[in-house]
Write a protein that holds these residues in place. Sequence first.
Motif, mmCIF file in Angstrom:
data_model
loop_
_atom_site.group_PDB
_atom_site.id
_atom_site.type_symbol
_atom_site.label_atom_id
_atom_site.label_comp_id
_atom_site.label_asym_id
_atom_site.label_seq_id
_atom_site.Cartn_x
_atom_site.Cartn_y
_atom_site.Cartn_z
ATOM 1 N N UNK A 1 5.728 2.032 5.114
ATOM 2 C CA UNK A 1 6.558 0.993 4.500
ATOM 3 C C UNK A 1 5.706 -0.250 4.314
ATOM 4 N N UNK A 2 5.540 -0.672 3.096
ATOM 5 C CA UNK A 2 4.712 -1.841 2.789
ATOM 6 C C UNK A 2 5.231 -3.064 3.539
ATOM 7 N N UNK A 3 4.335 -3.750 4.245
ATOM 8 C CA UNK A 3 4.672 -4.992 4.912
ATOM 9 C C UNK A 3 5.390 -4.841 6.237
ATOM 10 N N UNK A 4 5.655 -3.604 6.670
ATOM 11 C CA UNK A 4 6.356 -3.417 7.934
ATOM 12 C C UNK A 4 5.335 -3.348 9.065
ATOM 13 N N UNK A 5 5.464 -4.201 10.090
ATOM 14 C CA UNK A 5 4.434 -4.264 11.139
ATOM 15 C C UNK A 5 4.250 -2.960 11.905
ATOM 16 N N UNK A 6 5.302 -2.159 12.047
ATOM 17 C CA UNK A 6 5.180 -0.894 12.771
ATOM 18 C C UNK A 6 4.464 0.177 11.957
ATOM 19 N N UNK A 7 4.279 -0.063 10.670
ATOM 20 C CA UNK A 7 3.660 0.934 9.790
ATOM 21 C C UNK A 7 2.242 0.563 9.387
ATOM 22 N N UNK A 8 1.823 -0.652 9.689
ATOM 23 C CA UNK A 8 0.544 -1.136 9.167
ATOM 24 C C UNK A 8 -0.641 -0.317 9.659
ATOM 25 N N UNK A 9 -0.533 0.265 10.863
ATOM 26 C CA UNK A 9 -1.660 1.021 11.422
ATOM 27 C C UNK A 9 -2.067 2.193 10.533
ATOM 28 N N UNK A 10 -1.125 2.713 9.750
ATOM 29 C CA UNK A 10 -1.439 3.885 8.922
ATOM 30 C C UNK A 10 -2.437 3.545 7.816
ATOM 31 N N UNK A 11 -2.445 2.286 7.394
ATOM 32 C CA UNK A 11 -3.377 1.878 6.339
ATOM 33 C C UNK A 11 -4.830 1.985 6.782
ATOM 34 N N UNK A 12 -5.088 2.010 8.078
ATOM 35 C CA UNK A 12 -6.458 2.011 8.586
ATOM 36 C C UNK A 12 -7.105 3.389 8.557
ATOM 37 N N UNK A 13 -6.338 4.415 8.241
ATOM 38 C CA UNK A 13 -6.895 5.765 8.172
ATOM 39 C C UNK A 13 -7.189 6.099 6.710
ATOM 40 N N UNK A 14 -8.434 5.873 6.322
ATOM 41 C CA UNK A 14 -8.847 5.994 4.922
ATOM 42 C C UNK A 14 -9.739 7.204 4.705
ATOM 43 N N UNK A 15 -9.633 7.842 3.528
ATOM 44 C CA UNK A 15 -8.728 7.507 2.421
ATOM 45 C C UNK A 15 -7.305 8.004 2.682
ATOM 46 N N UNK A 16 -6.339 7.137 2.386
ATOM 47 C CA UNK A 16 -4.928 7.426 2.588
ATOM 48 C C UNK A 16 -4.267 7.590 1.227
ATOM 49 N N UNK A 17 -3.510 8.651 1.079
ATOM 50 C CA UNK A 17 -2.755 8.864 -0.141
ATOM 51 C C UNK A 17 -1.277 8.582 0.102
ATOM 52 N N UNK A 18 -0.604 8.086 -0.933
ATOM 53 C CA UNK A 18 0.842 7.890 -0.887
ATOM 54 C C UNK A 18 1.471 8.671 -2.042
ATOM 55 N N UNK A 19 2.717 9.058 -1.867
ATOM 56 C CA UNK A 19 3.383 9.843 -2.909
ATOM 57 C C UNK A 19 4.264 8.937 -3.752
ATOM 58 N N UNK A 20 4.007 8.946 -5.047
ATOM 59 C CA UNK A 20 4.762 8.138 -5.997
ATOM 60 C C UNK A 20 5.524 9.074 -6.940
ATOM 61 N N UNK A 21 6.197 8.484 -7.913
ATOM 62 C CA UNK A 21 6.920 9.298 -8.898
ATOM 63 C C UNK A 21 5.976 10.158 -9.718
ATOM 64 N N UNK A 22 4.692 9.782 -9.741
ATOM 65 C CA UNK A 22 3.698 10.586 -10.470
ATOM 66 C C UNK A 22 2.949 11.563 -9.575
ATOM 67 N N UNK A 23 3.342 11.659 -8.308
ATOM 68 C CA UNK A 23 2.658 12.553 -7.371
ATOM 69 C C UNK A 23 1.830 11.759 -6.380
ATOM 70 N N UNK A 24 0.876 12.430 -5.736
ATOM 71 C CA UNK A 24 0.036 11.790 -4.721
ATOM 72 C C UNK A 24 -1.079 10.991 -5.368
ATOM 73 N N UNK A 25 -1.242 9.738 -4.926
ATOM 74 C CA UNK A 25 -2.304 8.865 -5.426
ATOM 75 C C UNK A 25 -2.922 8.155 -4.235
ATOM 76 N N UNK A 26 -4.199 7.757 -4.370
ATOM 77 C CA UNK A 26 -4.853 7.061 -3.281
ATOM 78 C C UNK A 26 -4.340 5.632 -3.162
ATOM 79 N N UNK A 27 -4.059 5.219 -1.931
ATOM 80 C CA UNK A 27 -3.600 3.849 -1.706
ATOM 81 C C UNK A 27 -4.748 2.879 -1.944
ATOM 82 N N UNK A 28 -4.503 1.805 -2.716
ATOM 83 C CA UNK A 28 -5.561 0.814 -2.933
ATOM 84 C C UNK A 28 -6.009 0.179 -1.634
ATOM 85 N N UNK A 29 -7.241 -0.305 -1.610
ATOM 86 C CA UNK A 29 -7.804 -0.907 -0.397
ATOM 87 C C UNK A 29 -7.104 -2.183 0.005
ATOM 88 N N UNK A 30 -6.686 -2.978 -0.962
ATOM 89 C CA UNK A 30 -6.088 -4.288 -0.647
ATOM 90 C C UNK A 30 -4.674 -4.148 -0.101
#
Length: 236
Positions: free
Chosen positions: A207-236
């Motif tokens: 969940x973007x901006x949720x403090x309990x979820x932020x740790x997941x961003x540190x495991x790179x490369x991380x993909x997220x699932x969007x309406x277009x399928x799986x895409x790599x999460x941007x670094x920023x």
Amino acid sequence: MRSDRVRLFQTLPHTCGYFAERTAQNLVIDPAAPQLDQLYGPALERGFRRAGGHLYYPYCSNCRACTPCRIDVAHFAPDRSQRRCLRRNEDLQVVESMAGYNTERHALYERYLRQRHPGGGMDEADASDFRRFLTAPWSPTLFLEFRHGSRLLGVAVTDLCLQGLSAVYTFYDPDETVRGLGTYAILQQLALAKRRGLPWVYLGFWIAGHPKMDYKRRFRPLQIRTSEGWVEMPES
């Protein structure tokens, strides 16, 4: 996984586990379906997650904050903080164990819930609660145990499918927070996936901006699932 072969149910609204002021609903694959073991891998690929014997996907009327995420195993490299975590825990033994209840695991689970999630409705979990939440008869589950000598410090509940490994839940000794056992669990699950030749470690929802979820961003490369399928999460 075709809609004419698999029934989906929508749960009644309930309090959101991440935003107390919101209500949540889930889509759940028919828990009585005879082929849940075969559906599990394709369901992971579509963003579903297991909780007990249910495969579910958040489907709330006014919110789409929960975003499925997964780590690319082949291209993952631990960052500086994660390497420090591995060094801090070099004295631990990692044991691949059969999933299931025993009194040692249950005692650790109870301590973890009481100190980390007090008043959350799970902090008085008995043996049946343990089995119902962490295991399912059709699920390809193992428990990664982290031990210091004979002492059990943590358990990473881990499901193994052809499509990848799913990090279902981790509980650990609340007095050992300096070790960073939550991070260590994911690092060990990545190592297990690599040994097994599995391409992904599924981390559930981000969940973007949720403090309990932020740790997941540190495991790179991380993909997220969007309406277009799986895409790599941007670094920023």
